[in-house]
Design an enzyme around this catalytic site. Sequence first.
Site, PDB file in Angstrom:
ATOM      1  N   VAL A 115       0.851  -1.194   0.000  1.00  0.00           N
ATOM      2  CA  VAL A 115       0.000   0.000   0.000  1.00  0.00           C
ATOM      3  C   VAL A 115       0.882   1.237   0.000  1.00  0.00           C
ATOM      4  CG1 VAL A 115      -1.803   1.286   1.209  1.00  0.00           C
ATOM      5  CG2 VAL A 115      -1.781  -1.205   1.327  1.00  0.00           C
TER       6      VAL A 115
ATOM      7  N   ILE B 149       5.685   4.894   0.725  1.00  0.00           N
ATOM      8  CA  ILE B 149       5.176   5.633   1.882  1.00  0.00           C
ATOM      9  C   ILE B 149       5.020   4.683   3.066  1.00  0.00           C
ATOM     10  CG2 ILE B 149       3.361   7.160   2.732  1.00  0.00           C
ATOM     11  CD1 ILE B 149       2.508   7.607  -0.163  1.00  0.00           C
TER      12      ILE B 149
ATOM     13  N   GLY C  13       3.719   5.872 -19.569  1.00  0.00           N
ATOM     14  CA  GLY C  13       3.979   4.688 -18.768  1.00  0.00           C
ATOM     15  C   GLY C  13       3.340   4.713 -17.396  1.00  0.00           C
TER      16      GLY C  13
ATOM     17  N   ASP D  22      -7.755  -1.184  -7.812  1.00  0.00           N
ATOM     18  CA  ASP D  22      -6.459  -1.093  -7.146  1.00  0.00           C
ATOM     19  C   ASP D  22      -6.586  -0.348  -5.819  1.00  0.00           C
ATOM     20  OD1 ASP D  22      -3.301  -1.083  -7.379  1.00  0.00           O
ATOM     21  OD2 ASP D  22      -3.883   0.972  -6.895  1.00  0.00           O
TER      22      ASP D  22
ATOM     23  N   LYS E 205      -6.054  -1.716  -1.729  1.00  0.00           N
ATOM     24  CA  LYS E 205      -5.224  -1.033  -0.739  1.00  0.00           C
ATOM     25  C   LYS E 205      -6.053  -0.581   0.470  1.00  0.00           C
ATOM     26  CE  LYS E 205      -2.081   0.491  -4.384  1.00  0.00           C
ATOM     27  NZ  LYS E 205      -1.657   1.619  -5.249  1.00  0.00           N
TER      28      LYS E 205
END
Length: 427
Positions: free
Chosen positions: A133, A137, A188, A202, A206
């Site tokens: 996740v 960070i 990208g 996604d 998380k």
Amino acid sequence: MRKINIGLIGLGVIGSQVAKTLLEKQLLLAQAVGMPIELKKIKVAPVDLQKPLAEELGRNLFTTDEEEFFNNNFDVIVEAMGGEYPALEYLTRALRNKCHVVTSNKEVLSKHLKELTDLAAQNNVSIRAEASVGGGIPLMLPLQEGLTANTIHSILAIINGTTNYILTRMKNEGDNYEECLREAQDLGYAEPNPINDVEGYDAAYKLSIMASLAFGLVIAPQDIYCEGITKLSAADFKYADSMGYVIRLLAIGKENEQGISVRVHPAFISKDKFLAKVDGVYNAVLFGGDLVGEVLFMGQGAGDKATTSAVMSDVINCCADVINNSNNRNRWQIDQKKKLTPISNIETRYYVRLLIADRPGVLASVAKCLGDHNISIASALQQERDNDAEVVIMTHTAIESAMQKAINQLNKINTVLQVSNIIRVEE
């Protein structure tokens, strides 16, 4: 001399960077841990043996055979292959072999968090997943250690760099979603098939992990209301800006007397809020706790080096566990009394954009429809066009279930040509 043996599964973008870091920083890592660390074997797919890195590192370091890989005497296994299967089988086998495990795999962890943490506890080893996740960070360690004295009551997160880049471009350039998605793909930032990002899956993976740890119950991805960014248009950003808001894809977890609500969807955020200023591919997570108040974590949410930073932090901590024989350090506790509450129960303000016939009485019928469902209008703006009109309404606080019923009724009014969009406001 005793060494800590590391096994690595996967040689994709993250796995390759992890392998290079383990080999290039051996001395630094040994100093950090207090004992030499050796990358003993890498399990790869046959196609990975053709990669230049495999040639560079030497073929003897690699194996495509599962049995050969697991027959090594590993202390720590790093899984960096992604996807649910066969990653789940590999993680399960590693834990049963009493190996400490590090994974960056958000999908497998979100779907099997309790199963894997229970297995780690049964075998007295750790499973660490800082990189699953938020990329680089630090989020998992604060939830498991730094914030454990707090009752976490809220999570507000911009946790997908691809969608945040697209929404930032739509805000700044006034372009439509399709144009900004193509640009993100060219750079990208977005995959050729971007569905996991743009539909919010996604972010839901998380949020599932963070909310499970923060609130103390099992929250699977399918428990999370999920709405992506594909319905947003340049018009929504124009109106948001004129009213003092920006639009972000938010992952939200909140606990109150009713229970815990978890949701991922686009939201209006006031321009003066910090999350409104998080642009581009950056991620940010705001935790609200009863003791600490609000704590913000921000940084690069993706990328091989940022994610490898998180993986290596977990590797170092696992090595310390091996040396100190501290074994399983999971502090996640499940509170059986807690329950999830559906999105139909939330109360918030709403932005509603409609296309209506340009004739007398239509706006009054729209107002009556909303009023019939106890929804009060805070402001309304009507823009005339050739043969119709666009109306933007901002409501006062209303219940989600009432708003959904009102939208269904609006769709049945002949003079309401289209309900173009509805976006929740996060105060």
